[in-house]
Design an enzyme around this catalytic site. Sequence first.
Site, mmCIF file in Angstrom:
data_model
loop_
_atom_site.group_PDB
_atom_site.id
_atom_site.type_symbol
_atom_site.label_atom_id
_atom_site.label_comp_id
_atom_site.label_asym_id
_atom_site.label_seq_id
_atom_site.Cartn_x
_atom_site.Cartn_y
_atom_site.Cartn_z
ATOM 1 N N ARG A 27 34.910 30.901 45.973
ATOM 2 C CA ARG A 27 35.768 29.194 45.881
ATOM 3 C C ARG A 27 34.842 28.677 47.437
ATOM 4 O O ARG A 27 34.064 27.559 47.270
ATOM 5 C CB ARG A 27 36.809 29.513 46.411
ATOM 6 C CG ARG A 27 37.841 29.254 44.969
ATOM 7 C CD ARG A 27 39.194 29.671 45.300
ATOM 8 N NE ARG A 27 40.154 29.116 44.637
ATOM 9 C CZ ARG A 27 40.520 29.818 43.705
ATOM 10 N NH1 ARG A 27 39.617 30.760 43.628
ATOM 11 N NH2 ARG A 27 41.701 29.467 42.385
ATOM 12 N N ARG A 122 37.675 35.853 26.295
ATOM 13 C CA ARG A 122 38.642 35.134 27.732
ATOM 14 C C ARG A 122 39.106 33.853 27.022
ATOM 15 O O ARG A 122 38.171 32.606 26.521
ATOM 16 C CB ARG A 122 38.306 35.529 28.769
ATOM 17 C CG ARG A 122 38.217 37.389 29.429
ATOM 18 C CD ARG A 122 38.533 37.902 30.093
ATOM 19 N NE ARG A 122 39.469 37.392 31.668
ATOM 20 C CZ ARG A 122 39.334 36.558 32.756
ATOM 21 N NH1 ARG A 122 38.664 37.382 33.273
ATOM 22 N NH2 ARG A 122 40.780 37.085 33.188
ATOM 23 N N SER A 167 47.938 29.175 36.215
ATOM 24 C CA SER A 167 46.184 29.811 36.705
ATOM 25 C C SER A 167 45.625 28.737 37.724
ATOM 26 O O SER A 167 45.373 27.908 37.303
ATOM 27 C CB SER A 167 46.262 29.885 35.371
ATOM 28 O OG SER A 167 44.653 29.645 35.199
ATOM 29 N N ASP A 316 47.293 39.792 39.066
ATOM 30 C CA ASP A 316 45.963 41.165 39.278
ATOM 31 C C ASP A 316 46.768 42.562 40.242
ATOM 32 O O ASP A 316 46.255 43.453 39.723
ATOM 33 C CB ASP A 316 45.243 40.558 40.577
ATOM 34 C CG ASP A 316 44.697 39.697 39.717
ATOM 35 O OD1 ASP A 316 44.567 39.089 38.549
ATOM 36 O OD2 ASP A 316 43.895 38.710 40.867
ATOM 37 N N ARG A 347 46.051 44.327 30.200
ATOM 38 C CA ARG A 347 46.881 44.732 30.502
ATOM 39 C C ARG A 347 47.457 45.197 30.060
ATOM 40 O O ARG A 347 48.501 46.996 31.076
ATOM 41 C CB ARG A 347 47.118 44.565 32.175
ATOM 42 C CG ARG A 347 44.906 44.020 32.892
ATOM 43 C CD ARG A 347 45.238 43.770 34.397
ATOM 44 N NE ARG A 347 43.759 43.349 34.568
ATOM 45 C CZ ARG A 347 43.315 42.658 35.630
ATOM 46 N NH1 ARG A 347 43.907 42.239 36.176
ATOM 47 N NH2 ARG A 347 41.626 42.608 36.029
HETATM 48 C C1 S3P Z 1 41.667 33.517 40.580
HETATM 49 C C2 S3P Z 1 43.421 33.627 39.886
HETATM 50 C C3 S3P Z 1 43.568 34.367 38.160
HETATM 51 C C4 S3P Z 1 43.725 36.064 38.823
HETATM 52 C C5 S3P Z 1 41.829 35.516 38.711
HETATM 53 C C6 S3P Z 1 42.044 35.850 39.814
HETATM 54 C C7 S3P Z 1 41.250 33.117 40.984
HETATM 55 O O1 S3P Z 1 43.670 34.677 37.400
HETATM 56 O O2 S3P Z 1 44.510 36.910 38.282
HETATM 57 O O3 S3P Z 1 41.964 37.614 39.142
HETATM 58 O O4 S3P Z 1 40.384 32.868 41.950
HETATM 59 O O5 S3P Z 1 41.591 31.695 40.918
HETATM 60 P P1 S3P Z 1 44.461 32.866 36.633
HETATM 61 O O6 S3P Z 1 43.755 31.654 36.727
HETATM 62 O O7 S3P Z 1 43.926 32.955 34.944
HETATM 63 O O8 S3P Z 1 45.860 33.733 36.254
#
Ligand code: S3P
Length: 429
Positions: A27, A122, A167, A316, A347
Amino acid sequence: MDRIELNRAKVFKGEFSPPPDKSISHRSVIFSSLAKGTSTVRNFLRAEDTFSTMNAFRSLGIEIIDEGATLTIHGKGVRGLSEPGDVIDCGNSGTTIRLLSGVLAGNPFFSVLTGDRSLRTRPMGRVIRPLSLMGAHIIARDDSRYPPLAIKGGNLSPITYVMPVASAQVKSALLLAGLYTEGDMEIVEPVRSRDHSEKMLPAFGADITVDGLRITVRGGRELRALDTLVPGDFSSAAFFIVAALLIPGAEITAKNVGLNPTRTGLLEVLKNMGASIGIGNVRDVSGEPVADLFCKGRADLKGVSISGEIVPSLIDEFPILCVAAALAEGTTVIRGAEELRVKESDRIKTMTAELRKMGVAIEEYPDGLSIRGTGKLHGAEVESHGDHRIAMSMAVAALAAGGRTVINGASAVDISFPGFFDLIGRLSS
Ligand code: S3P
């Protein structure tokens, strides 16, 4: 280094700082690139995933000077990106491809995003659908489900979007797209996911308000440059916290660990399993809570049931939690975690297959698993499936198992934690 052999750890002691937070590193590069002026990012994660984001913004015309732990980013403003001359390769990184989709949806040029074999399986419909409703033109492989994605953006209109899945990547993509609208864009989450974007973007000058699960972004504003210091990654520290709990006589201190409450569900679950983890030196780093953690082994852990709202806050950490569950007393049941099936690997499937090789009784559900704790594991030859968190989880299982374990595909750790095996070596010798 793709095949690593590990034996039971006789000692596990010492202090370490986990690598910089991956989510915040991604970010900070994205927001700094979209800000007007020169930003710096200190303690940037130097790993494959975050380099994918850095290279992507370079190919969009942003000058990023890399001096090791510090990046200097000459941002050109929200509308300052230029058309890339080639396809952008997001590697293994879901965060790169999804957040970038939100940015590119707002830009009036053509771009194509792809990634490695895992990333190309994905789901992308979750970002393509709302971004298309906003007015972006996006097509993708297999009826707009999977990468590569071809994007021609521009002229976005704000929408109200009720997200079907929790998400942070989708939420962040939509917040970024919202910057390119003239109006109020509303995003409603089903359950709170990690909130780094909505915490960081206002510090860059974005107009964002959060009201429970409803987030509003007001478009048409510029972002201003900012210096960011990235805290240590709780998700990376988690492997060592669990290792310490599982190894008799272990004693570790994890320093400078980010403890954003939307990320630390694992601490609550481990506490419910009977672990006691000390937290000290709590402070604030770039608006995020940071602390040092102390753990001792071997804890007598008990099986627990996990489902519902807590799931996104440890999304995670499920692979490493499965290892803890395998060595706990009683059965651990995880439900409502179907998102695990669409991570860097499936997973649920990969942890079931690999822990079974070490003697664990596991049952798979469509949305989770149940793990009967055995109290002991035996060494085996296991696979990472190219998934960094599976490689690291199996390494921790190996340290607590009898006999020798071979991990194939161990270099997957470089996605988020280069030096992972060196640190294991240092703490266990
Ligand atoms: C993340 C969000 C999560 C996480 C990924 C990092 C992020 O994914 O599993 O490792 O940095 O916004 P999802 O948004 O698909 O849940």
